[in-house]
Design a protein around this motif. Sequence first.
Motif, PDB file in Angstrom:
ATOM      1  N   ARG A 198       0.849  -1.189   0.000  1.00 42.99           N
ATOM      2  CA  ARG A 198       0.000   0.000   0.000  1.00 42.99           C
ATOM      3  C   ARG A 198       0.886   1.240   0.000  1.00 42.99           C
ATOM      4  O   ARG A 198       1.881   1.315   0.733  1.00 42.99           O
ATOM      5  CB  ARG A 198      -0.909   0.002   1.231  1.00 42.99           C
ATOM      6  CG  ARG A 198      -1.885  -1.144   1.255  1.00 42.99           C
ATOM      7  CD  ARG A 198      -2.972  -1.023   0.204  1.00 42.99           C
ATOM      8  NE  ARG A 198      -3.761   0.166   0.496  1.00 42.99           N
ATOM      9  CZ  ARG A 198      -4.493   0.816  -0.400  1.00 42.99           C
ATOM     10  NH1 ARG A 198      -4.555   0.394  -1.637  1.00 42.99           N
ATOM     11  NH2 ARG A 198      -5.176   1.883  -0.067  1.00 42.99           N
ATOM     12  N   VAL A 199       0.534   2.204  -0.848  1.00 49.76           N
ATOM     13  CA  VAL A 199       1.304   3.436  -0.974  1.00 49.76           C
ATOM     14  C   VAL A 199       0.361   4.629  -1.032  1.00 49.76           C
ATOM     15  O   VAL A 199      -0.836   4.484  -1.303  1.00 49.76           O
ATOM     16  CB  VAL A 199       2.187   3.423  -2.246  1.00 49.76           C
ATOM     17  CG1 VAL A 199       3.261   2.353  -2.164  1.00 49.76           C
ATOM     18  CG2 VAL A 199       1.355   3.262  -3.511  1.00 49.76           C
ATOM     19  N   VAL A 242       0.330   8.105  -3.250  1.00 46.04           N
ATOM     20  CA  VAL A 242       0.935   8.839  -4.354  1.00 46.04           C
ATOM     21  C   VAL A 242       0.886  10.310  -3.943  1.00 46.04           C
ATOM     22  O   VAL A 242      -0.186  10.843  -3.642  1.00 46.04           O
ATOM     23  CB  VAL A 242       0.184   8.595  -5.673  1.00 46.04           C
ATOM     24  CG1 VAL A 242       0.817   9.385  -6.809  1.00 46.04           C
ATOM     25  CG2 VAL A 242       0.149   7.101  -6.009  1.00 46.04           C
ATOM     26  N   GLY A 261      -3.011   4.000  -3.148  1.00 45.31           N
ATOM     27  CA  GLY A 261      -2.983   3.010  -4.204  1.00 45.31           C
ATOM     28  C   GLY A 261      -2.218   1.780  -3.754  1.00 45.31           C
ATOM     29  O   GLY A 261      -1.796   1.676  -2.601  1.00 45.31           O
ATOM     30  N   THR A 262      -2.018   0.863  -4.693  1.00 44.03           N
ATOM     31  CA  THR A 262      -1.349  -0.413  -4.428  1.00 44.03           C
ATOM     32  C   THR A 262      -0.344  -0.685  -5.527  1.00 44.03           C
ATOM     33  O   THR A 262      -0.654  -0.525  -6.714  1.00 44.03           O
ATOM     34  CB  THR A 262      -2.390  -1.556  -4.387  1.00 44.03           C
ATOM     35  OG1 THR A 262      -3.381  -1.247  -3.408  1.00 44.03           O
ATOM     36  CG2 THR A 262      -1.754  -2.888  -4.054  1.00 44.03           C
ATOM     37  N   ILE A 263       0.867  -1.121  -5.142  1.00 44.51           N
ATOM     38  CA  ILE A 263       1.864  -1.506  -6.136  1.00 44.51           C
ATOM     39  C   ILE A 263       1.316  -2.701  -6.910  1.00 44.51           C
ATOM     40  O   ILE A 263       0.915  -3.710  -6.325  1.00 44.51           O
ATOM     41  CB  ILE A 263       3.209  -1.871  -5.474  1.00 44.51           C
ATOM     42  CG1 ILE A 263       3.775  -0.681  -4.692  1.00 44.51           C
ATOM     43  CG2 ILE A 263       4.207  -2.385  -6.518  1.00 44.51           C
ATOM     44  CD1 ILE A 263       4.117   0.538  -5.528  1.00 44.51           C
ATOM     45  N   ASP A 264       1.285  -2.578  -8.234  1.00 46.96           N
ATOM     46  CA  ASP A 264       0.707  -3.594  -9.113  1.00 46.96           C
ATOM     47  C   ASP A 264       1.785  -4.551  -9.603  1.00 46.96           C
ATOM     48  O   ASP A 264       2.893  -4.122  -9.954  1.00 46.96           O
ATOM     49  CB  ASP A 264       0.044  -2.893 -10.296  1.00 46.96           C
ATOM     50  CG  ASP A 264      -0.791  -3.809 -11.157  1.00 46.96           C
ATOM     51  OD1 ASP A 264      -1.029  -4.964 -10.773  1.00 46.96           O
ATOM     52  OD2 ASP A 264      -1.223  -3.352 -12.230  1.00 46.96           O
ATOM     53  N   TYR A 284       7.230   2.451 -10.923  1.00 47.28           N
ATOM     54  CA  TYR A 284       6.329   1.413 -10.427  1.00 47.28           C
ATOM     55  C   TYR A 284       4.975   1.529 -11.091  1.00 47.28           C
ATOM     56  O   TYR A 284       4.467   2.635 -11.298  1.00 47.28           O
ATOM     57  CB  TYR A 284       6.090   1.577  -8.920  1.00 47.28           C
ATOM     58  CG  TYR A 284       7.275   1.291  -8.052  1.00 47.28           C
ATOM     59  CD1 TYR A 284       7.451   0.033  -7.491  1.00 47.28           C
ATOM     60  CD2 TYR A 284       8.203   2.280  -7.765  1.00 47.28           C
ATOM     61  CE1 TYR A 284       8.533  -0.233  -6.662  1.00 47.28           C
ATOM     62  CE2 TYR A 284       9.288   2.024  -6.934  1.00 47.28           C
ATOM     63  CZ  TYR A 284       9.445   0.767  -6.392  1.00 47.28           C
ATOM     64  OH  TYR A 284      10.512   0.511  -5.566  1.00 47.28           O
ATOM     65  N   VAL A 310       1.191   1.370 -10.421  1.00 46.43           N
ATOM     66  CA  VAL A 310       0.355   1.574  -9.231  1.00 46.43           C
ATOM     67  C   VAL A 310      -1.112   1.575  -9.655  1.00 46.43           C
ATOM     68  O   VAL A 310      -1.491   2.271 -10.603  1.00 46.43           O
ATOM     69  CB  VAL A 310       0.691   2.905  -8.526  1.00 46.43           C
ATOM     70  CG1 VAL A 310      -0.190   3.118  -7.307  1.00 46.43           C
ATOM     71  CG2 VAL A 310       2.172   2.954  -8.135  1.00 46.43           C
ATOM     72  N   LYS A 335      -4.837   3.476 -13.143  1.00 46.54           N
ATOM     73  CA  LYS A 335      -3.524   2.858 -12.960  1.00 46.54           C
ATOM     74  C   LYS A 335      -2.525   3.691 -13.744  1.00 46.54           C
ATOM     75  O   LYS A 335      -2.863   4.249 -14.784  1.00 46.54           O
ATOM     76  CB  LYS A 335      -3.573   1.440 -13.526  1.00 46.54           C
ATOM     77  CG  LYS A 335      -2.286   0.668 -13.472  1.00 46.54           C
ATOM     78  CD  LYS A 335      -2.368  -0.651 -14.231  1.00 46.54           C
ATOM     79  CE  LYS A 335      -3.282  -1.642 -13.594  1.00 46.54           C
ATOM     80  NZ  LYS A 335      -3.119  -3.006 -14.128  1.00 46.54           N
ATOM     81  N   LEU A 350       6.055   8.152  -4.305  1.00 43.50           N
ATOM     82  CA  LEU A 350       5.381   7.101  -3.546  1.00 43.50           C
ATOM     83  C   LEU A 350       5.855   7.106  -2.099  1.00 43.50           C
ATOM     84  O   LEU A 350       7.057   7.146  -1.839  1.00 43.50           O
ATOM     85  CB  LEU A 350       5.666   5.726  -4.165  1.00 43.50           C
ATOM     86  CG  LEU A 350       5.211   5.538  -5.600  1.00 43.50           C
ATOM     87  CD1 LEU A 350       5.658   4.182  -6.124  1.00 43.50           C
ATOM     88  CD2 LEU A 350       3.705   5.691  -5.710  1.00 43.50           C
ATOM     89  N   THR A 409       5.240   4.844   1.412  1.00 40.58           N
ATOM     90  CA  THR A 409       4.641   3.614   1.903  1.00 40.58           C
ATOM     91  C   THR A 409       3.750   3.911   3.099  1.00 40.58           C
ATOM     92  O   THR A 409       4.020   4.832   3.878  1.00 40.58           O
ATOM     93  CB  THR A 409       5.702   2.583   2.300  1.00 40.58           C
ATOM     94  OG1 THR A 409       6.579   3.170   3.253  1.00 40.58           O
ATOM     95  CG2 THR A 409       6.492   2.133   1.077  1.00 40.58           C
TER      96      THR A 409
END
Length: 117
Positions: free
Chosen positions: A40-41, A43, A59-62, A82, A84, A101, A109, A111
Amino acid sequence: MTDSSASVPADVDDRQAIENILGSRLSQAWPAGALAPGARVTVVRDSGWDGPWQVEFPGTIDAMGAPVPNEHAQALSGELLYWVIFDAPQYDSDGDGPYRKARVWGRYLRTEPEPAV
């Protein structure tokens, strides 16, 4: 990118679309020390200019593609790009979007802390 087929998962559909645009396959070799897929990050906006996004958001790292070195002339040494997934669609600082995305520079980013157990 939109979900164009109910029979194809969105991440596969997205990967195929991006690979067609780039003309090459997205790397799946995750670099040591990189943020993990699913992390989870938040932005964040740049303090030096009005961007790259209109607001800060989660967002979430994809895992669609592994982080890759940022080769832009203004990139920081060792900075990664990354993929995201945004919790909600977002507009960039130029008003373009909404995006669900994007490939985001590592400097934008932050964390999120791990939940207490």
